[in-house]
Write a protein that holds these residues in place. Sequence first.
Motif, PDB file in Angstrom:
ATOM      1  N   UNK A 213       0.848  -1.200   0.000  1.00  0.00           N
ATOM      2  CA  UNK A 213       0.000   0.000   0.000  1.00  0.00           C
ATOM      3  C   UNK A 213       0.882   1.248   0.000  1.00  0.00           C
ATOM      4  N   UNK A 214       0.316   2.322  -0.480  1.00  0.00           N
ATOM      5  CA  UNK A 214       0.989   3.623  -0.464  1.00  0.00           C
ATOM      6  C   UNK A 214      -0.021   4.675  -0.001  1.00  0.00           C
ATOM      7  N   UNK A 215       0.415   5.515   0.962  1.00  0.00           N
ATOM      8  CA  UNK A 215      -0.430   6.602   1.471  1.00  0.00           C
ATOM      9  C   UNK A 215       0.163   7.918   0.989  1.00  0.00           C
ATOM     10  N   UNK A 216      -0.620   8.663   0.216  1.00  0.00           N
ATOM     11  CA  UNK A 216      -0.142   9.914  -0.370  1.00  0.00           C
ATOM     12  C   UNK A 216      -0.895  11.090   0.260  1.00  0.00           C
ATOM     13  N   UNK A 217      -0.233  11.872   1.159  1.00  0.00           N
ATOM     14  CA  UNK A 217      -0.890  13.056   1.730  1.00  0.00           C
ATOM     15  C   UNK A 217      -1.091  14.117   0.643  1.00  0.00           C
TER      16      UNK A 217
END
Length: 306
Positions: A213-217
């Motif tokens: 997974x990748x979390x992009x603010x």
Amino acid sequence: MPTTQLKVESLAAEKGYGWFSFGVLTDDPYADVGTAATLTMNAGANVVNGQISIFGAWFHEAVRRVSPGAKTATCTVAGYPNASGTWAVEQLDLDVSAVVGNTLTAKGTWCVSGGGPTTESDASITFGDGTARQTGKMTAPTWTTGRLDFTHTYPLHPFAQSYPVQLTSGTQSVTAAAQVPGTGRAVLRAPGGSLGAVVDIQQWPERTHERASSVLPIVGRADPVVLLDTLRLPSSSITFLTRTAAEGAALLGVLRSTTPLQLLSPCAGVEDVWLTVLDAKPARLTNDGNDARRLWEVSVQEVAAP
């Protein structure tokens, strides 16, 4: 009035399966020596010609590759009435009742139509589990009985299995169902006909499904953008119990495989899965030096069936 008698006897014990002796006798004490006799059969054999004396004559013939059932032979002697004799050609038969553990000894009874012992593959058999066809040749002592035994060991399975076994000889084939008992315990085995190892599933407490997974603010937004990969098959740690040294050796041999393994479970709450082994840690169950039981903590990654 002079008469002729024809007697048909099997010479399997002397000549090999499929040989028959045809005896021609006359009751005329004045029969001339050298009287011609012709023997014909409805079993695919050639016409046999010979000479007959006052004591009769004997003919030997190999009768092969004919259909089963009742057969007849007719003898013609010059100046005498015709004589006939009968014999039976048995059906091809297969006995799969002899099962010890997961090993089957199939007994095939040969019929004359199966051909004689002329090649290295007089008969062939499939055992119904996807393994290669076996071929066999009649040899002593089954030469005299018309029987050939095939032995096959089936892969281990927790539950009883039924396999269709087919024996082929000549133009005939016969199929019977072999009933192989289950182990009643879990089985871990490699594909490709591997016999496998019998174990108890001592612990399997949890399985973890992971994914990348990748979390992009995002500036000015309270909620980020989240990129998710497919949820992967679970990884886990299973504890197996082996009760004997032989079971431990069999399990170690299976764990050393670099191919995916199939875990077959007899328990309703533990489903069958395919897995790869990451590492294995055997431990003694007790400190008793005579205790061969082992606990195997095995880290696995479940995979799709090959």
